[in-house]
Design an enzyme around this catalytic site. Structure first.
Site, PDB file in Angstrom:
ATOM      1  N   GLU B  49       6.873   0.323  -1.859  1.00  0.00           N
ATOM      2  CA  GLU B  49       5.610  -0.079  -2.481  1.00  0.00           C
ATOM      3  C   GLU B  49       4.483   0.606  -1.727  1.00  0.00           C
ATOM      4  O   GLU B  49       4.341   0.447  -0.520  1.00  0.00           O
ATOM      5  CB  GLU B  49       5.418  -1.601  -2.418  1.00  0.00           C
ATOM      6  CG  GLU B  49       6.310  -2.356  -3.391  1.00  0.00           C
ATOM      7  CD  GLU B  49       6.030  -3.861  -3.437  1.00  0.00           C
ATOM      8  OE1 GLU B  49       6.721  -4.550  -4.204  1.00  0.00           O
ATOM      9  OE2 GLU B  49       5.141  -4.338  -2.706  1.00  0.00           O
ATOM     10  N   ASP B  60      -5.710  -9.916  -0.284  1.00  0.00           N
ATOM     11  CA  ASP B  60      -5.110  -9.472   0.973  1.00  0.00           C
ATOM     12  C   ASP B  60      -5.747 -10.107   2.192  1.00  0.00           C
ATOM     13  O   ASP B  60      -6.948 -10.356   2.238  1.00  0.00           O
ATOM     14  CB  ASP B  60      -5.214  -7.945   1.084  1.00  0.00           C
ATOM     15  CG  ASP B  60      -4.217  -7.263   0.170  1.00  0.00           C
ATOM     16  OD1 ASP B  60      -3.009  -7.509   0.349  1.00  0.00           O
ATOM     17  OD2 ASP B  60      -4.636  -6.522  -0.732  1.00  0.00           O
TER      18      ASP B  60
END
Lengths: 400, 270
Positions: B49, B60
């Site tokens: 990824e 995040d």
């Protein structure tokens, strides 16, 4: 199109704008919020409690004041100020926080979070949280913590925890990012009170509905004072909550012109501004599609404005829609022009406006002379200037 | 069939679980990324990824936020990330590559242009954090038409209805976010992951990868016992952050961590 305005649709879309662009963990709380909001909107008990708070706690209705001296001086239309600066806590922000906090209470949430730019929404949130005995955490960009230190102190006095956000540009957008991160971590007990008509559905519609009391009162007050609807409405636009609050009840009255005023900062041509509707492009940020300040790669670019409350790279999706359909017009005012508006209102009417609202005042100074004396402009005086005393004194070289 | 499905089916046949590292493209500088990707393949990872840096990474935690900031400081972008993918594909035609990021860079490029470019670059899956299926069908269809899998997230609070929806619109694999929180958070609850993954299995045949909070070989092994794939991101990026003056050391530590995870995951039940 605006004869029978029903935006947004069931999924929160204003044409191509709005929507629900969030990470999966936030889908359940947003659906829960939407269901609660739809339910309580039709609950007479809830509405009665809200109306009572708006009257006795916020101090509504706020006056519609005829600025006669300023109108004469400008030599055009009659200027009326909608005095949201006289609300408890000093701005229109409390109309929405009172509503959302009542919703939080009914939903059984025990913890409130908020983002804030100028600190007005943070103060309004800390205020209602104190009153309801709810834990309150306010996220604020580190840059804004410095330039709005008075409001930081007010929030702390009210018992809120103020978190200075050090990531990104350290302003309002980063405070919003951090509040979303908090929410995703504490979804079970936390209610996120967004302060403007942005964010994922249902926030743009919900915040608008709580702020629409501004326009509803204005309409009646204007009819009482002048016997007719106004010719033009003027309001500053950062995220756009005070503007949509004023505009919304007039959307079907197509003879009423609506002007949203963005912050041009150092000037649109310098690139250092906060005017996505005037100089941005559509994109997706903070849960909705709207006009944004972004580069060719879709990265959000840093904004600039003398007023922390307008220093935001996006704008409420409904404004994007009103712009595209031509129902509202969007102009921009530079920092220096806003200062002229600030001094003009202060010295002409004895009212010190917030720097955000000063943008609307500055645009009014351009618009009024183009209209006739029997015409009426209503300007939203969305907040008072007390919080900006340090900024202004510093500009004048004065140590407070 | 997509490269992702082929890889995951082959793993399932041999009873192995997919080790899926996440690194941010261009962190700490653009030339670091492709050699790191090749080295990770040698260390035994199955799918990569690649994070597309974004100015406002709302889902995040601080570690990946700072990775984005480092990459953006080097003018990394979606277009340049696609160039890195293309470069990786020149010498590796087998390891599936998933781009993970936020919607606005894709909006700026245009969905169709992006889908075409991703196909040309040999990308196999796209995971867009802030694009739920309600808003994402147009994008998903453009990707599927090019044999690229749209990958969707599921969370601890996702309802059965949501799981069924992801099963319909998603392909390749489903990414189960193991906790309520941001990437790199520290409170992974194994028992609740076990319960939820079992619930997912009732409603989807798609492979399930689990991420958020996987920090070491022991956690990777435990998660591998529950799911089809283990995603590790912040723990790797911490190695970059801890060695900004020595990227080669960062690479060495990343490879060591991945190798230890590979070993632990391959000795399940041992």
């Amino acid at each position: 199109m605006t004869e029978n305005y029903t935006m947004p649709d069931a999924r929160g879309h204003f044409g191509p704008y709005g929507g629900m662009f969030v990470a999966e963990t936030l889908i359940p709380p947003i659906q829960e919020l939407n269901a609660a909001y739809q339910h309580y909107l039709g609950d007479p008990d809830f509405i009665a409690e809200l109306d009572k708070d708006l009257q006795y706690y916020v101090g509504r209705p706020s006056p519609l004041y005829h600025a006669e001296r300023w109108s004469r001086e400008l030599g055009g239309a009659q200027i009326y100020l909608k005095r949201e600066d006289l609300n408890h806590t000093g701005s229109h922000k409390i109309n929405n926080t009172v509503g959302q906090a009542l919703l939080a209470k009914r939903m059984g949430k025990t913890r409130i979070i908020a983002e804030t730019g100028a600190g007005q929404h943070g103060v309004a949130t800390a205020t209602v949280a104190a009153r309801l005995g709810l834990e309150c955490v306010v996220y604020m960009g580190a840059v804004d913590v410095t330039r709005q230190s008075l409001n930081v102190y007010r929030m702390k006095l009210l018992g809120a925890t103020v978190v200075a956000v050090e990531s990104g540009s350290k302003t309002l957008k980063d405070a919003l990012n951090e509040a979303l991160r908090d929410w995703v971590t504490n979804v079970d007990n936390t209610f996120y009170i967004i302060g403007t008509v942005a964010g994922p559905h249902p926030y743009p519609a919900m915040v608008r509905d709580f702020q629409a009391i501004i326009g509803r009162e204005t309409k009646q007050q204007c009819l009482d004072a002048t016997g007719k609807l106004p010719d033009a409405l003027v309001a500053c636009v950062g995220g756009g909550s005070n503007a949509i609050g004023l505009f919304y009840p007039f959307i079907n009255d197509t003879q009423v012109a609506m002007y949203g005023v963005e912050a041009a900062g150092d000037g649109i041509e310098t690139g250092r501004h906060s005017a996505p509707l005037s100089a941005g492009r559509p994109g997706v940020l903070h849960g909705n599609r709207t006009y944004l300040m972004a580069d060719d790669d879709g990265e959000i670019i840093e904004t600039h404005s003398i007023s922390a409350g307008l220093d935001y790279p996006g704008v409420g999706p409904e404004h994007a829609w009103l712009k595209d359909t031509g129902r509202a017009h969007y102009a921009s005012i530079t920092d220096n022009e806003a200062l002229e508006g600030f001094y003009a209102l202060t010295r002409m009417e004895g009212i010190i406006p917030a720097l955000e609202s000063s943008h609307a005042m500055a645009y009014t100074m351009k618009l009024a002379p183009t209209l006739r004396p029997e015409q009426t402009i209503i300007v939203n005086l969305s907040g008072r200037g007390d919080k900006d005393m340090q900024t202004m004194a510093k500009r004048e070289g004065i140590e407070l | 069939m997509s490269r992702l499905s082929t890889t995951l089916e082959a793993l399932a046949k041999t009873g192995r679980k997919a080790l899926i590292p996440f690194v941010t493209a261009g962190d700490p500088y653009p030339e670091f990324t492709v050699p790191l990707m090749h080295a990770m393949v040698v260390a035994g990872v199955d799918i990569i990824e690649l994070g597309v840096p974004f100015s406002d990474p709302m889902a995040d935690g601080p570690v990946i936020q700072r990775a984005s900031e480092r990459a953006l400081a080097h003018k990394m972008s979606l277009r340049r990330t696609l160039l890195l993918a293309l470069e990786f594909r020149r010498t590796n035609q087998t390891t599936p590559l998933v781009l993970m990021g936020y919607l606005n860079p894709i909006e700026a490029m245009g969905y169709e242009e992006f889908a075409n470019a991703a196909q040309r670059a040999g990308v196999d899956g796209i995971l867009t954090v802030d694009l739920p299926p309600e808003e994402g069908t147009q994008c998903a269809e453009l990707l599927k038409a090019r044999d690229i899998d749209p990958i969707f997230l599921l969370a601890p609070n996702s309802s059965v209805e949501r799981i069924q929806k992801m099963d319909t619109v998603g392909s390749g694999y489903l990414y189960y976010v193991s906790l309520k929180g941001v990437t790199g958070a520290g409170h992974l609850d194994i028992a609740s992951v076990q319960t939820k993954v079992a619930e997912l299995r009732l409603h989807t045949q798609l492979p399930v990868a689990v991420g958020f909070g996987v920090k070491d070989a022991a956690t990777a092994k435990t998660i591998a016992g529950l799911a089809d794939g283990v995603v590790v991101g912040s723990a790797l990026i911490s190695k970059i952050e801890g060695n900004l003056d020595s990227p080669e050391q960062a690479k060495k530590e990343i490879i060591e961590l991945l190798a230890s995870m590979r070993l632990a995951m391959d000795t399940l039940g041992a």
